[in-house]
Design a protein around this motif. Structure first.
Motif, PDB file in Angstrom:
ATOM      1  N   ARG A 126       0.829  -1.215   0.000  1.00  0.00           N
ATOM      2  CA  ARG A 126       0.000   0.000   0.000  1.00  0.00           C
ATOM      3  C   ARG A 126       0.863   1.264   0.000  1.00  0.00           C
ATOM      4  N   THR A 127       0.262   2.365  -0.432  1.00  0.00           N
ATOM      5  CA  THR A 127       0.927   3.664  -0.429  1.00  0.00           C
ATOM      6  C   THR A 127       1.022   4.183   0.994  1.00  0.00           C
ATOM      7  N   ARG A 128       2.179   4.718   1.366  1.00  0.00           N
ATOM      8  CA  ARG A 128       2.320   5.343   2.684  1.00  0.00           C
ATOM      9  C   ARG A 128       3.457   6.350   2.682  1.00  0.00           C
ATOM     10  N   LYS A 129       3.430   7.218   3.687  1.00  0.00           N
ATOM     11  CA  LYS A 129       4.495   8.204   3.856  1.00  0.00           C
ATOM     12  C   LYS A 129       5.291   7.836   5.097  1.00  0.00           C
ATOM     13  N   LEU A 130       6.609   7.932   4.996  1.00  0.00           N
ATOM     14  CA  LEU A 130       7.487   7.653   6.132  1.00  0.00           C
ATOM     15  C   LEU A 130       8.166   8.939   6.547  1.00  0.00           C
ATOM     16  N   LYS A 131       8.232   9.173   7.828  1.00  0.00           N
ATOM     17  CA  LYS A 131       8.883  10.374   8.351  1.00  0.00           C
ATOM     18  C   LYS A 131      10.256   9.974   8.879  1.00  0.00           C
ATOM     19  N   LEU A 132      11.302  10.484   8.246  1.00  0.00           N
ATOM     20  CA  LEU A 132      12.668  10.164   8.662  1.00  0.00           C
ATOM     21  C   LEU A 132      13.375  11.454   9.039  1.00  0.00           C
ATOM     22  N   GLY A 133      13.343  11.779  10.319  1.00  0.00           N
ATOM     23  CA  GLY A 133      13.928  13.040  10.757  1.00  0.00           C
ATOM     24  C   GLY A 133      13.154  14.182  10.133  1.00  0.00           C
ATOM     25  N   ARG A 134      13.871  15.049   9.394  1.00  0.00           N
ATOM     26  CA  ARG A 134      13.200  16.193   8.760  1.00  0.00           C
ATOM     27  C   ARG A 134      12.645  15.863   7.375  1.00  0.00           C
ATOM     28  N   SER A 135      13.049  14.731   6.829  1.00  0.00           N
ATOM     29  CA  SER A 135      12.583  14.419   5.479  1.00  0.00           C
ATOM     30  C   SER A 135      11.430  13.418   5.487  1.00  0.00           C
ATOM     31  N   GLU A 136      10.686  13.445   4.394  1.00  0.00           N
ATOM     32  CA  GLU A 136       9.551  12.551   4.234  1.00  0.00           C
ATOM     33  C   GLU A 136       9.784  11.712   2.984  1.00  0.00           C
ATOM     34  N   VAL A 137       9.533  10.425   3.093  1.00  0.00           N
ATOM     35  CA  VAL A 137       9.711   9.507   1.973  1.00  0.00           C
ATOM     36  C   VAL A 137       8.338   8.950   1.610  1.00  0.00           C
ATOM     37  N   THR A 138       8.025   8.943   0.319  1.00  0.00           N
ATOM     38  CA  THR A 138       6.752   8.383  -0.129  1.00  0.00           C
ATOM     39  C   THR A 138       7.001   7.005  -0.719  1.00  0.00           C
ATOM     40  N   VAL A 139       6.231   6.039  -0.252  1.00  0.00           N
ATOM     41  CA  VAL A 139       6.272   4.686  -0.805  1.00  0.00           C
ATOM     42  C   VAL A 139       4.908   4.510  -1.470  1.00  0.00           C
ATOM     43  N   LYS A 140       4.919   4.446  -2.803  1.00  0.00           N
ATOM     44  CA  LYS A 140       3.692   4.529  -3.580  1.00  0.00           C
ATOM     45  C   LYS A 140       3.344   3.190  -4.228  1.00  0.00           C
ATOM     46  N   HIS A 141       2.076   2.794  -4.106  1.00  0.00           N
ATOM     47  CA  HIS A 141       1.653   1.537  -4.740  1.00  0.00           C
ATOM     48  C   HIS A 141       1.795   1.673  -6.257  1.00  0.00           C
ATOM     49  N   ALA A 142       2.340   0.639  -6.882  1.00  0.00           N
ATOM     50  CA  ALA A 142       2.515   0.648  -8.340  1.00  0.00           C
ATOM     51  C   ALA A 142       1.825  -0.572  -8.939  1.00  0.00           C
ATOM     52  N   PRO A 143       1.363  -0.462 -10.196  1.00  0.00           N
ATOM     53  CA  PRO A 143       0.750  -1.630 -10.837  1.00  0.00           C
ATOM     54  C   PRO A 143       1.790  -2.754 -11.002  1.00  0.00           C
ATOM     55  N   ARG A 144       1.311  -3.971 -11.050  1.00  0.00           N
ATOM     56  CA  ARG A 144       2.188  -5.145 -11.107  1.00  0.00           C
ATOM     57  C   ARG A 144       3.186  -5.085 -12.268  1.00  0.00           C
ATOM     58  N   TRP A 145       2.748  -4.601 -13.443  1.00  0.00           N
ATOM     59  CA  TRP A 145       3.648  -4.603 -14.606  1.00  0.00           C
ATOM     60  C   TRP A 145       4.883  -3.727 -14.388  1.00  0.00           C
ATOM     61  N   MET A 146       4.753  -2.682 -13.557  1.00  0.00           N
ATOM     62  CA  MET A 146       5.898  -1.797 -13.304  1.00  0.00           C
ATOM     63  C   MET A 146       6.972  -2.470 -12.469  1.00  0.00           C
ATOM     64  N   LEU A 147       6.576  -3.482 -11.693  1.00  0.00           N
ATOM     65  CA  LEU A 147       7.509  -4.152 -10.788  1.00  0.00           C
ATOM     66  C   LEU A 147       7.896  -5.550 -11.269  1.00  0.00           C
ATOM     67  N   ALA A 148       7.247  -5.995 -12.359  1.00  0.00           N
ATOM     68  CA  ALA A 148       7.406  -7.385 -12.810  1.00  0.00           C
ATOM     69  C   ALA A 148       8.857  -7.792 -13.081  1.00  0.00           C
ATOM     70  N   LEU A 149       9.668  -6.891 -13.608  1.00  0.00           N
ATOM     71  CA  LEU A 149      11.045  -7.262 -13.947  1.00  0.00           C
ATOM     72  C   LEU A 149      12.029  -6.992 -12.817  1.00  0.00           C
ATOM     73  N   GLY A 150      11.512  -6.669 -11.633  1.00  0.00           N
ATOM     74  CA  GLY A 150      12.367  -6.507 -10.459  1.00  0.00           C
ATOM     75  C   GLY A 150      13.271  -5.290 -10.509  1.00  0.00           C
ATOM     76  N   SER A 151      14.379  -5.390  -9.766  1.00  0.00           N
ATOM     77  CA  SER A 151      15.239  -4.212  -9.612  1.00  0.00           C
ATOM     78  C   SER A 151      16.414  -4.160 -10.585  1.00  0.00           C
ATOM     79  N   GLY A 152      16.475  -5.082 -11.534  1.00  0.00           N
ATOM     80  CA  GLY A 152      17.552  -5.067 -12.539  1.00  0.00           C
ATOM     81  C   GLY A 152      17.390  -3.929 -13.537  1.00  0.00           C
ATOM     82  N   GLN A 153      18.289  -3.881 -14.510  1.00  0.00           N
ATOM     83  CA  GLN A 153      18.272  -2.813 -15.518  1.00  0.00           C
ATOM     84  C   GLN A 153      17.012  -2.843 -16.387  1.00  0.00           C
TER      85      GLN A 153
END
Length: 198
Positions: free
Chosen positions: A114-141
């Motif tokens: 799921r989409t969520r925001k993380l608070k890390l000190g003064r900065s904020e990081v967004t972790v956003k839900h993505a459709p399956r096809w965007m993640l299908a090939l993993g973290s490679g090139q």
């Protein structure tokens, strides 16, 4: 210090940078109320950082003082804990692959969760839900190429693919072209056309 807070603190200190703590991990040691109380006390004292609801990390101490852990380490620890796939955003992928000179200002990651925001000190990081096809090939090139193309959009797909053809290794290029069936039509068509140019 009673055993519950002592156990929480020693567990927190044993974690690698970015390792996440959840109140549920300590339910065998005491009531949820006691656990929450200990976690909020440690947060007030600066011994823990609350990054999201029910998620805590240990600040990193150095000779320059304390800082929040590196965002990518926290994001990957959360992904591992929840069994999610997490990758850098398409803007980061496009920059890393040389398709744009734009450097993203905000930290954004894509996730199968799921989409969520993380608070890390003064900065904020967004972790956003993505459709399956965007993640299908993993973290490679090849996976980075898919996310970069999605971010660049249909109007830049042909010049982006021409550049990717030059920068991706032959095996990564084959991985990208063989994944066409899982991709949106505009992207699949453009990859097919680029592959035909031989």
């Amino acid at each position: 210090m009673s055993t519950l807070p002592a156990s929480i603190l020693s567990h927190a200190k044993a974690l690698p940078e970015g390792g996440v703590l959840s109140p549920k991990e300590f339910l065998h040691l005491g009531s949820r109320a006691a656990i929450d109380q200990a976690l909020s006390r440690f947060t007030r004292e600066g011994k823990l950082l609350r990054v999201a609801r029910g998620t805590y990390v240990t600040p990193v101490s150095s000779r320059f003082g304390t800082r929040a852990p590196a965002p990518e380490k926290v994001v990957h620890a959360l992904a591992a804990q929840n069994g999610e796939v997490v990758t850098p955003h398409g803007a980061n992928a496009a920059n890393a692959l040389g398709l744009t000179q734009q450097v993203p200002i905000r930290e954004v990651y894509l996730t199968s969760g799921r989409t969520r925001k993380l608070k890390l000190g003064r900065s904020e990081v967004t972790v956003k839900h993505a459709p399956r096809w965007m993640l299908a090939l993993g973290s490679g090139q090849a996976g980075a190429a898919v996310r970069a193309l999605a971010w660049m959009g249909p109007s830049h797909v042909h010049e982006s693919l021409a550049a990717l053809r030059r920068t991706l290794s032959p095996s990564e290029w084959r991985t990208l072209t063989s994944a066409r069936a899982a991709l949106p039509s505009w992207m699949a068509r453009a990859i097919g056309e680029e592959a035909l140019r031989g």
